[in-house]
Design a protein around this motif. Structure first.
Motif, PDB file in Angstrom:
ATOM      1  N   PRO A 124       0.891  -1.104  -0.025  1.00 30.45           N
ATOM      2  CA  PRO A 124       0.289  -0.587   0.398  1.00 30.45           C
ATOM      3  C   PRO A 124       1.111   1.722  -0.114  1.00 30.45           C
ATOM      4  O   PRO A 124       1.712   1.225   0.636  1.00 30.45           O
ATOM      5  N   GLU A 125       1.188   2.151  -0.539  1.00 25.38           N
ATOM      6  CA  GLU A 125       1.523   3.571  -0.990  1.00 25.38           C
ATOM      7  C   GLU A 125       0.709   4.577   0.759  1.00 25.38           C
ATOM      8  O   GLU A 125       1.554   4.560   0.554  1.00 25.38           O
ATOM      9  N   ARG A 126      -0.340   3.943   1.155  1.00 26.83           N
ATOM     10  CA  ARG A 126      -0.356   4.946   2.305  1.00 26.83           C
ATOM     11  C   ARG A 126       0.879   4.986   3.529  1.00 26.83           C
ATOM     12  O   ARG A 126       1.105   5.291   4.674  1.00 26.83           O
ATOM     13  N   CYS A 127       1.891   3.255   3.129  1.00 31.34           N
ATOM     14  CA  CYS A 127       2.593   2.766   4.217  1.00 31.34           C
ATOM     15  C   CYS A 127       3.718   3.457   3.592  1.00 31.34           C
ATOM     16  O   CYS A 127       5.055   3.566   5.030  1.00 31.34           O
ATOM     17  N   ALA A 128       4.147   4.158   2.818  1.00 30.63           N
ATOM     18  CA  ALA A 128       5.557   4.307   2.157  1.00 30.63           C
ATOM     19  C   ALA A 128       5.812   5.711   2.617  1.00 30.63           C
ATOM     20  O   ALA A 128       5.085   6.864   2.897  1.00 30.63           O
ATOM     21  N   VAL A 129       6.729   4.660   3.134  1.00 29.81           N
ATOM     22  CA  VAL A 129       7.774   6.463   4.117  1.00 29.81           C
ATOM     23  C   VAL A 129       9.302   7.635   3.229  1.00 29.81           C
ATOM     24  O   VAL A 129       9.636   6.351   2.985  1.00 29.81           O
ATOM     25  N   ARG A 130       9.276   8.129   3.422  1.00 25.84           N
ATOM     26  CA  ARG A 130      10.686   8.750   3.416  1.00 25.84           C
ATOM     27  C   ARG A 130      10.907   9.600   5.173  1.00 25.84           C
ATOM     28  O   ARG A 130      10.697  10.556   5.629  1.00 25.84           O
ATOM     29  N   VAL A 131      12.157   9.244   5.079  1.00 25.40           N
ATOM     30  CA  VAL A 131      13.536   9.707   5.968  1.00 25.40           C
ATOM     31  C   VAL A 131      14.668  10.322   6.170  1.00 25.40           C
ATOM     32  O   VAL A 131      15.131  10.217   5.200  1.00 25.40           O
ATOM     33  N   TYR A 132      14.613  11.762   6.012  1.00 25.28           N
ATOM     34  CA  TYR A 132      15.759  12.380   6.003  1.00 25.28           C
ATOM     35  C   TYR A 132      16.890  11.453   7.069  1.00 25.28           C
ATOM     36  O   TYR A 132      16.619  11.655   8.105  1.00 25.28           O
ATOM     37  N   THR A 133      18.272  11.209   6.381  1.00 19.10           N
ATOM     38  CA  THR A 133      19.169  11.277   6.771  1.00 19.10           C
ATOM     39  C   THR A 133      20.744  11.741   7.517  1.00 19.10           C
ATOM     40  O   THR A 133      20.601  12.837   5.906  1.00 19.10           O
ATOM     41  N   ASN A 134      21.588  11.582   7.140  1.00 17.45           N
ATOM     42  CA  ASN A 134      22.936  12.865   7.199  1.00 17.45           C
ATOM     43  C   ASN A 134      22.938  11.985   5.839  1.00 17.45           C
ATOM     44  O   ASN A 134      23.589  13.083   5.169  1.00 17.45           O
ATOM     45  N   ASP A 135      23.056  10.621   5.580  1.00 14.89           N
ATOM     46  CA  ASP A 135      23.810  10.299   4.003  1.00 14.89           C
ATOM     47  C   ASP A 135      22.838  10.893   3.280  1.00 14.89           C
ATOM     48  O   ASP A 135      22.916  10.430   1.859  1.00 14.89           O
ATOM     49  N   GLY A 136      21.223  11.003   3.547  1.00 15.42           N
ATOM     50  CA  GLY A 136      20.540  11.505   2.422  1.00 15.42           C
ATOM     51  C   GLY A 136      19.126  11.209   2.189  1.00 15.42           C
ATOM     52  O   GLY A 136      18.729  10.076   3.768  1.00 15.42           O
ATOM     53  N   PRO A 137      18.156  11.344   2.225  1.00 12.66           N
ATOM     54  CA  PRO A 137      17.136  11.092   1.931  1.00 12.66           C
ATOM     55  C   PRO A 137      17.219   9.766   1.710  1.00 12.66           C
ATOM     56  O   PRO A 137      17.231   8.635   0.858  1.00 12.66           O
ATOM     57  N   ARG A 138      16.239   8.754   2.499  1.00 11.76           N
ATOM     58  CA  ARG A 138      15.777   6.839   2.224  1.00 11.76           C
ATOM     59  C   ARG A 138      13.996   6.889   1.985  1.00 11.76           C
ATOM     60  O   ARG A 138      14.062   7.248   2.911  1.00 11.76           O
TER      61      ARG A 138
END
Length: 157
Positions: A124-138
């Protein structure tokens, strides 16, 4: 059991015979005593033999087995068992701990799921997340959201 019974009877007979007669035992008393002890020994041996036959009548491996009627039929409920929904089982190897400025976050990595999960496109697309780290977005998927949508991992999270 027989040994203890015979020893107790012998001790009891000696207690009653010894102090009562100061003269000692004559031949008749000794004969009666020996015949009584022999009779007790024969009865005890018969009881032990009977117990042994009862225990050996059915060997242990046959006693533990049931009859053929206890086995399930071929047309029994084997076909009605619930099947595992493997489409909803996510490999736990893709679960990652990601360090961010706000602490550690857990998520299923997108690239790992693309490589190791055959039904990646059905997530499901609603569970997709984007997390920003020191190495860039994950990018990845939130494990709690996936669990609420009916997905589970192949091992415990």
């Amino acid at each position: 059991m027989f040994k203890h019974f015979l020893a107790g009877l012998t001790a009891l007979s000696l207690v009653f015979v010894s102090p009562a007669q100061a003269n000692g035992l004559d031949r008749e008393d000794v004969g009666k005593l020996l015949i009584g002890l022999a009779a007790i020994a024969v009865i005890g041996a018969a009881v032990e033999e009977n117990n042994r036959r009862e225990n050996q009548s059915t060997p242990a491996h046959d006693r533990n087995r049931g009859s053929w009627s206890d086995l399930p039929d071929r047309n029994n409920d084997w076909t009605n068992l619930p099947r595992r929904n493997d489409r909803r089982v996510i490999p736990v190897d893709c679960l990652q701990n990601i360090e961010t400025r706000f602490g550690t976050q857990r998520m299923f990595g997108r690239r790992c799921l693309q490589r190791n999960y055959h039904h990646f496109s059905s997530l499901p697309e609603r569970c997709a997340v984007r997390v920003y780290t020191n190495d860039g977005p994950r990018r990845g998927y939130d494990p709690l959201c996936l669990r609420q949508q009916g997905y589970r991992s192949d091992r415990r999270w």
